[in-house]
Design an enzyme around this catalytic site. Structure first.
Site, mmCIF file in Angstrom:
data_model
loop_
_atom_site.group_PDB
_atom_site.id
_atom_site.type_symbol
_atom_site.label_atom_id
_atom_site.label_comp_id
_atom_site.label_asym_id
_atom_site.label_seq_id
_atom_site.Cartn_x
_atom_site.Cartn_y
_atom_site.Cartn_z
ATOM 1 N N LYS A 1 24.887 41.385 45.595
ATOM 2 C CA LYS A 1 24.005 40.464 46.664
ATOM 3 C C LYS A 1 22.721 39.946 45.746
ATOM 4 O O LYS A 1 21.829 40.895 45.595
ATOM 5 C CB LYS A 1 23.278 41.189 47.436
ATOM 6 N N GLU B 1 22.815 44.657 47.724
ATOM 7 C CA GLU B 1 21.687 43.769 47.458
ATOM 8 C C GLU B 1 21.244 44.520 46.070
ATOM 9 O O GLU B 1 21.139 45.255 45.605
ATOM 10 C CB GLU B 1 20.815 43.551 48.295
ATOM 11 N N ASP C 1 27.356 41.464 59.980
ATOM 12 C CA ASP C 1 25.353 41.581 59.223
ATOM 13 C C ASP C 1 24.424 42.537 59.413
ATOM 14 O O ASP C 1 23.130 42.177 60.566
ATOM 15 C CB ASP C 1 25.177 39.971 59.354
ATOM 16 N N PHE D 1 20.920 30.053 54.283
ATOM 17 C CA PHE D 1 20.267 31.073 55.969
ATOM 18 C C PHE D 1 20.377 29.850 56.249
ATOM 19 O O PHE D 1 19.395 29.571 56.519
ATOM 20 C CB PHE D 1 19.244 31.424 55.151
ATOM 21 N N THR E 1 22.626 35.145 47.610
ATOM 22 C CA THR E 1 22.077 35.651 49.116
ATOM 23 C C THR E 1 19.974 34.279 48.667
ATOM 24 O O THR E 1 20.051 34.313 47.895
ATOM 25 C CB THR E 1 21.239 37.051 48.983
#
Length: 324
Positions: free
Chosen positions: A131, A95, A16, A177, A155
C-alpha cells in the site's frame, strides 16, 4: 436478505481494519490495514504475542538502534498481515511508511523488505498488496514494483488525475477515499449535509470506475473511507469496497435489497475522453483540485503521525531491551 449479503452479489467486500476478531466475524474476501488501524489493534491484549514477536525480531536484527526499530515495525505490520491471511481467502494490504511518500527509491526498498518478510512466512506475492500513497513518486515506485511481480494498492487517492496515472502505471488496485472527499466538501459547504445523489465522493469513484472500464484498464477500483451506508450502496458494482467493522455491522443488521449502480454498460456509454498523464500534467491537474491537494497532504501527515505513535508504543517495550 440483509444489505451486506445483497451487496456481496455485486461487489467484493473487504474489511478495513486491523482487528483480527472483526475480520473473523465478517469473513471478507480481502482486508486492508494502515498504521492508524494497526496502532489501535496493537494496544489490545489479545495481540500482545504479535508485538512481542516483532520485538524479538528487532532484537535479532543487525544495525543500529534506528535500524532495529524499523525492522521491528516492519515485522509488526507483517505479523498482523499474516494473521489476517489465516482468515481471509484473498489478499491483505500492508502499508509503506508515509514518510516515504515522496521517495521512490525508499518506497521500493521498503516494499522489498516487507515482501521478504512475507516470503519468510511462506506467503505468496499474489496474496499481498503493498500500500503506497498516490503521489507521483509513489506511483513511479508502484510501476517498477508491478514490473517485478509485486502488487500494489495505491491509497490516499482523491483526484481523477491520480487515478489515471495509476492506471497508466499498471498498478493492481487503487483506493479512492469516498468519505474524506465528502468531509472536505461538507466542511466547505458550512456543515450542510449533501444529498446522497450529489455526494462528491460517490461521484468521484463512479467517474474513475467508468473511465477504467471504458478504456480497458485492468486496475481494480476499491472505494474506501466510507461515512454512511448510502455511500456504500450507491457504489454497488464497484470492483471492491473496503468497509469498517462498524458499517459492516450496520449492513448486516439492516434488511433490504442493494441494486447494482455501477455497470460495464454504463461505463462504456459514458462520455469520458481518454487522457495521457506525464509528470507535469499530473502535478498541475492535482494542484488545481483544491480538495485533492488538501486531503492528500493531510492524509500523509496523519498516517505518518500514527506510524510514529505505533513506533512509540512499541518503543516503550523495546528500548529497555536494546543496547546501544
Amino acid at each position: 436478505m440483509n444489505l451486506l449479503a445483497s451487496l456481496q452479489r455485486h461487489t467484493t467486500v473487504v474489511a478495513d481494519t486491523g482487528d483480527i476478531d472483526a475480520i473473523n466475524r465478517y469473513k471478507p474476501q480481502d482486508a486492508t490495514t494502515n498504521p492508524s488501524l494497526i496502532y489501535q489493534a496493537a494496544q489490545k491484549p489479545e495481540y500482545a504475542e504479535l508485538l512481542e514477536n516483532a520485538i524479538q525480531h528487532a532484537l535479532n536484527s543487525p544495525g543500529d538502534r534506528t535500524a532495529r526499530r524499523e525492522a521491528g515495525m516492519d515485522k509488526l505490520m507483517v505479523n498482523f498481515g499474516c494473521e489476517i491471511l489465516k482468515i481471509v481467502p484473498g489478499r491483505v494490504s500492508t502499508e509503506v511508511d508515509a514518510g516515504l511518500s515522496f521517495d521512490t527509491e525508499g518506497t521500493i526498498a521498503k516494499a522489498h523488505r516487507l515482501i521478504a518478510l512475507y516470503d519468510d512466512e511462506g506467503i505468496t506475492h499474489e496474496r499481498v498488496l503493498i500500500k503506497i500513497a498516490s503521489t507521483w513518486e509513489g506511483i513511479r515506485a508502484a510501476k517498477r514494483l508491478e514490473g517485478e511481480g509485486i502488487h500494489c494498492n495505491l491509497t490516499l487517492l482523491f483526484s481523477f488525475v491520480q487515478a489515471v496515472a495509476c492506471a497508466e502505471a499498471g498498478v493492481t488496485l487503487i483506493s479512492p477515499f469516498v468519505g474524506r472527499i465528502y468531509d472536505w466538501h461538507f466542511k466547505q459547504g458550512g456543515g450542510v449535509d449533501i444529498p446522497p445523489d450529489k455526494d462528491p465522493g460517490v461521484a468521484s469513484v463512479t467517474r474513475i470506475y467508468n473511465y477504467f472500464k471504458k478504456f480497458g484498464y485492468p486496475t481494480q477500483v476499491m472505494g474506501a473511507s466510507f461515512r454512511k451506508l448510502d455511500q456504500i450502496v450507491r457504489l454497488a458494482g464497484c470492483d471492491l469496497l473496503t468497509i469498517s467493522p462498524e458499517l459492516l455491522a450496520q449492513m448486516e443488521n439492516t434488511e433490504g435489497e442493494v441494486n447494482r449502480c455501477l455497470t460495464l454498460e454504463a461505463a462504456r456509454a459514458s462520455d469520458e475522453k481518454q487522457i495521457q498523464v506525464d509528470e507535469k500534467t499530473f502535478r498541475w491537474l492535482h494542484n488545481q483540485d483544491a480538495m485533492a491537494s488538501d486531503k492528500l497532504s493531510e492524509g500523509i501527515r496523519k498516517f505518518y503521525a500514527d506510524a510514529r505513535k505505533l513506533e512509540q508504543f512499541a518503543r516503550t517495550r523495546v528500548e529497555s531491551m536494546i543496547s546501544v
